[in-house]
Design an enzyme around this catalytic site. Structure first.
Site, short mmCIF file in Angstrom:
data_model
loop_
_atom_site.label_atom_id
_atom_site.label_comp_id
_atom_site.label_asym_id
_atom_site.label_seq_id
_atom_site.Cartn_x
_atom_site.Cartn_y
_atom_site.Cartn_z
N HIS A 1 -54.01 0.42 -13.29
CA HIS A 1 -53.96 0.84 -12.18
C HIS A 1 -54.14 2.21 -12.27
O HIS A 1 -52.82 2.81 -13.10
CB HIS A 1 -53.85 0.74 -11.14
CG HIS A 1 -53.43 1.16 -9.62
ND1 HIS A 1 -52.78 2.42 -9.43
CD2 HIS A 1 -54.40 1.77 -8.65
CE1 HIS A 1 -52.75 2.98 -8.27
NE2 HIS A 1 -54.25 2.60 -8.05
N GLU B 1 -66.34 -1.68 -0.05
CA GLU B 1 -66.81 -2.19 -1.26
C GLU B 1 -66.22 -1.24 -2.73
O GLU B 1 -65.80 -1.67 -3.19
CB GLU B 1 -68.32 -2.90 -1.36
CG GLU B 1 -68.70 -3.24 -0.84
CD GLU B 1 -67.65 -4.67 -0.84
OE1 GLU B 1 -67.76 -5.02 -2.12
OE2 GLU B 1 -68.02 -5.93 0.47
N SER B 2 -65.91 0.44 -1.78
CA SER B 2 -65.04 0.27 -3.05
C SER B 2 -63.86 0.98 -3.48
O SER B 2 -63.35 1.42 -4.07
CB SER B 2 -65.75 2.09 -2.97
OG SER B 2 -66.90 2.51 -2.64
N ARG C 1 -55.38 12.32 -7.76
CA ARG C 1 -56.59 13.13 -6.83
C ARG C 1 -56.20 14.32 -6.48
O ARG C 1 -54.41 15.21 -6.34
CB ARG C 1 -56.85 11.85 -5.26
CG ARG C 1 -55.08 12.33 -4.84
CD ARG C 1 -55.10 10.88 -3.86
NE ARG C 1 -53.16 11.29 -4.18
CZ ARG C 1 -52.65 9.86 -4.23
NH1 ARG C 1 -53.17 8.93 -5.24
NH2 ARG C 1 -51.06 9.96 -3.93
N GLY D 1 -64.10 3.86 5.85
CA GLY D 1 -64.28 4.46 4.30
C GLY D 1 -65.45 3.26 3.76
O GLY D 1 -65.62 2.48 4.54
N SER E 1 -60.24 6.71 -9.18
CA SER E 1 -59.49 5.85 -8.80
C SER E 1 -59.61 4.45 -9.66
O SER E 1 -60.56 4.21 -9.29
CB SER E 1 -59.98 5.35 -7.09
OG SER E 1 -58.87 5.45 -6.64
#
Lengths: 300, 300
Positions: free
Chosen positions: B102, B262-263, B106, B259, B88
């Site tokens: 962006h 911060e990612s 996946r 999840g 990502s």
């Protein structure tokens, strides 16, 4: 129940905006009257780039009509009509030593096909989001909330203080949005409280708002602050945005039911920062705040 | 299918971060390796305060284990295990003449109690969010997307271009987040496509990323801009935040399934503004952008 509460929030909006303009001394509220195509409308008042307030809104709305689809599902009813009115406010001060404040007082009625009221309730509350923690300010805010509650029932303050901590919680960050205050919803007729009693309680809280918040603003608005402290405020404002856009039912409900977007999103702060994996220094004032947000305190 | 795709995204992360560092010339990526308590982990790479990139992340993750409760409901399965991996990226440039980009590629597998694969698919895409519109940049980006698609099936570009416009849509603003690109999901075995064919397609798109984006950065990064144009970029970044926090399934899923926060939230821009009821001047470049966001164009 409806007419007197509408009259109340209209007057309260005037009282609050006038007090806020006086403290600010530089900026005034810009007023927008808007109509909802399906029925009703509102009076949005926004202040921007003031001497004390960087951005804020004090809005009232009175809307009615067919209960929107998503709300029918939410309440588990069919073909109902509704009436809702309320005052919503958020004030984002310029000085990071002055906390952001949010408050809301609202009344809701639901009708069957014949126009008979089948359900009605009050909701609302007020809560504080500091960037730097001054214990005496937190204590003053909570004591004012408690005094308003205690006049009606001494069980209200502990109950609605706890609900506020629960509701304004950024689950994904595992921390509160701020240091809380009061939050209540679905205040309905019971063995001990008539709707008139609830109205008296909710307006008591509404009337306590200025005395809960204004003394804190007066005390902190002229404190000096550094660029680093301003950055910290902007980073924390990012958490405010996260709460409002990810968790806040009122905001999401408004966005998904074709509410007036600009009135709903006036709650978002003017300048915001997101830094990757930002953590305050150990032992700093910034870290002290985080610890309190992670473990809500009993302030009174 | 799993091992080669994992190897692919690891290598692609290196290729992309190295190319981005070269263009930036000042900042380098900070790397964080993280583990997921329930299985797997990731390699987050973030760049901040660069000469060209104000903030950005290029992250990979490979996670596995029991399918989280919320995802079981979403897919209508029980007691399944899963494996998911992907890359990502989001890049927020400093110069408002350079668009934000962006991208995501996946792969997902689901297993029954015996460990047999019961379902598997690819997903992803890449899309552009300009603050000022240069038609030739939009055309270049979309043409590069189309070339990658056409090598596999000439029906892919129009289909996945349309899905991208649909998906990256701020319904509450009635405008697209940006000018689109490609978006695809649930790419499964069919009469005409094996999983190997889909893998070839998705990696083709991944390989096209740098040639779709980098020439635009090179062309615009040194253009002069005013304070007003920077403000406009920051206001538009507010819309980016609104999309990611209100509508983006990936972000919300991450926030609700524990999840790595911060990612996930590295996608949020560094400096953002919200002004009340802001509208660009009639006939301005800013208004021109809005019109295109309200009515997606056919760029190729």
């Amino acid at each position: 129940m409806k007419e007197p509460f509408v009259a109340y929030i209209r007057k309260l909006q005037d009282t609050i905006t006038s007090a806020i303009e006086t403290i600010d001394g530089a900026a005034t509220f810009q007023e927008d009257l808007w109509k909802r195509p399906e029925g009703g409308g509102g009076r949005t008042r926004v202040i921007e780039n003031g001497a004390v307030f960087e951005k804020g809104g004090v809005n009232i709305s009175e809307v009615h009509g067919k209960l929107p689809e998503s709300m029918q599902q939410y309440f588990g009813v069919k073909d109902a009509d509704f009436f809702a009115c309320g005052l919503s406010l958020v004030l984002h001060p310029k000085n990071p030593m002055v906390p952001t404040v949010h408050a809301n007082w609202r009344y809701f009625e639901m009708y069957d096909a014949s126009g008979t009221i089948v359900d009605q309730w009050f909701g609302g509350g007020q809560d504080l989001t500091p960037y730097y923690l001054f214990d005496e300010d937190a204590i003053h805010f909570h004591r004012t909330c408690k005094s308003a509650c205690d006049k009606h029932n001494i069980s209200f303050y502990p109950k609605y203080k706890a609900r506020c901590d629960e509701y304004f919680y950024n689950a994904h960050r595992q921390e509160g949005r701020g240091i809380g205050g009061l939050f209540f919803d679905y205040l309905k007729k019971s063995d001990t409280m008539t709707m008139k009693d609830w109205s008296a309680f909710v307006t008591e809280v509404g009337n306590s708002f200025l005395s809960a918040y204004v003394p804190i603003v007066e005390k902190r608005k002229d404190l000096l602050f550094t660029k680093q402290q301003k950055d910290w405020q902007e980073i924390r404002r990012g958490r405010y945005v996260e709460f409002n856009l990810v968790h806040d039912k009122g905001t999401l409900f408004g966005l998904k039911t074709n509410g007036r977007i600009e009135s709903i999103l006036m709650s978002l702060p003017p300048q915001v920062q997101w830094r990757y994996d930002h953590h305050p220094e150990a032992g700093s004032k910034e870290e002290e705040l985080i610890k309190v947000l992670q473990n809500p305190k009993d302030w009174v």
